[in-house]
Design an enzyme around this catalytic site. Structure first.
Site, PDB file in Angstrom:
ATOM      1  N   HIS A   1       0.398   1.302  -6.902  1.00 49.21           N
ATOM      2  CA  HIS A   1       0.196   2.025  -5.692  1.00 49.21           C
ATOM      3  C   HIS A   1       1.405   1.485  -4.653  1.00 49.21           C
ATOM      4  CE1 HIS A   1      -1.133   3.121  -1.663  1.00 49.21           C
ATOM      5  NE2 HIS A   1      -2.108   4.142  -2.246  1.00 49.21           N
TER       6      HIS A   1
ATOM      7  N   GLU B   1       1.650   0.797  -1.800  1.00 51.68           N
ATOM      8  CA  GLU B   1       1.373  -0.598  -0.909  1.00 51.68           C
ATOM      9  C   GLU B   1       1.455  -1.824  -1.595  1.00 51.68           C
ATOM     10  OE1 GLU B   1      -2.339   0.914   0.768  1.00 51.68           O
ATOM     11  OE2 GLU B   1      -1.138   2.164   1.832  1.00 51.68           O
TER      12      GLU B   1
ATOM     13  N   SER C   1      -2.451  11.742   2.957  1.00 52.05           N
ATOM     14  CA  SER C   1      -2.879  12.361   3.963  1.00 52.05           C
ATOM     15  C   SER C   1      -3.592  13.736   3.359  1.00 52.05           C
ATOM     16  CB  SER C   1      -1.840  12.759   4.935  1.00 52.05           C
ATOM     17  OG  SER C   1      -1.380  11.548   5.359  1.00 52.05           O
TER      18      SER C   1
HETATM   19  C1  PEP Z   1      -3.526   6.431  -0.692  1.00 50.56           C
HETATM   20  O1  PEP Z   1      -3.247   5.339  -0.236  1.00 50.56           O
HETATM   21  O2  PEP Z   1      -3.780   6.567  -1.910  1.00 50.56           O
HETATM   22  C2  PEP Z   1      -3.420   7.540   0.373  1.00 50.56           C
HETATM   23  C3  PEP Z   1      -3.393   8.759  -0.504  1.00 50.56           C
HETATM   24  O3  PEP Z   1      -3.954   7.522   1.532  1.00 50.56           O
HETATM   25  P1  PEP Z   1      -3.882   8.703   2.441  1.00 50.56           P
HETATM   26  O4  PEP Z   1      -4.812   9.649   1.952  1.00 50.56           O
HETATM   27  O5  PEP Z   1      -4.515   8.086   3.626  1.00 50.56           O
HETATM   28  O6  PEP Z   1      -2.673   9.247   2.941  1.00 50.56           O
END
Ligand code: PEP
Length: 250
Positions: free
Chosen positions: A96, A98, A212
């Site tokens: 991911h 992050e 998002s």
């Molecule tokens: C994610 O972290 O995998 C993600 C897509 O987050 P968000 O939907 O909040 O953008």
């Protein structure tokens, strides 16, 4: 025909009690309906056991948010694939953005984790995606291709793999890639996979979009020919929104 897959990534949110409550609420909103897509939720490690009990033998699969590439040993704070298996996880999210951004994950460590998870028989959701700077610099394709090639290096069989294309600039920002922007990258990823593993494997591989995704944009994203569902962050923390997104996938 690829079966779409929608997975909620709960990130570092929810205590054990709150996570159980959210899982129950998701089950409640799903009701007795039958869904054509595969559904997963990825709570934080401490909540896996209790959430696993709540979802029981329902159609929801349990997923973890990361794993280590060794079986055991002196790796304080890490969790092995076998530990996740013992908790009933069917999937693990690897790479991911992050993890890449804040915890030093590289294409090489992603590859180690991917190969370990596959060797243990666990299914993998491997995330790729470019930053805003990379997109504005016109190198989206180069970056994503490298992530795919290096992340899947020495992987023999794609059977246990799902890819998630998540443009970093769209994660948690409220900015979604347009369906056309996402489709362009998904098609390019599929072409890379075809080059690496052959046309048939590329045709079977599921590529989720993440960034998002909301009930209001899921239908048009999931309608694109190379988008096979979504990895959902923020919207997966609200049972009603998550289930609306699941329904958008069919
Ligand atoms: C994610 O972290 O995998 C993600 C897509 O987050 P968000 O939907 O909040 O953008």
């Amino acid at each position: 025909m690829r079966k779409k897959i929608v997975v909620g990534n709960w990130k570092m949110n929810k205590t054990v009690a709150e996570a159980s409550e959210l899982a129950s609420a998701i089950l409640g909103h799903l009701g007795n309906g039958t869904f054509l897509c595969e559904i997963g939720i990825a709570p934080a490690f401490p909540a896996l056991t209790e959430v696993g009990k709540v979802i029981g033998s329902s159609d929801i699969r349990l997923a973890a948010q990361n794993c280590h590439y060794e079986d055991d040993g002196a790796y304080t704070g890490e969790v092995s694939v076998r530990m996740l298996e013992s908790l009933g996880c069917a999937y693990v999210i690897i790479g991911h953005s992050e993890r890449r951004q804040y915890f030093g994950e590289t294409n090489q460590t992603v590859n180690l984790r991917v190969r370990k998870a596959l060797a243990e028989g666990m299914q993998v959701i491997m995330c790729v995606g470019e930053t805003l700077e990379e997109r504005e610099g016109g190198i989206t394709d180069k970056i994503v291709t490298e992530q795919v090639r290096e992340g899947l290096k020495d992987v023999g069989d794609l059977g246990g793999i799902v890819l998630a294309y998540e443009p970093v600039w769209a994660i948690g920002t409220g900015k979604t890639a347009t369906p056309e922007q996402a489709e362009e990258v998904h098609a390019s990823i599929r072409a890379t996979i075809s080059d690496m593993f052959g046309e048939q494997a590329a045709g079977n591989l599921r590529i989720q979009y993440g960034g998002s995704v909301k009930p209001s944009n899921a239908v048009e994203l999931f309608a694109m020919p190379n988008i096979d569902g979504g990895l959902i962050g923020g919207a997966s923390l609200k049972a009603e929104d998550f289930v609306a997104i699941v329904k958008a996938a069919g």
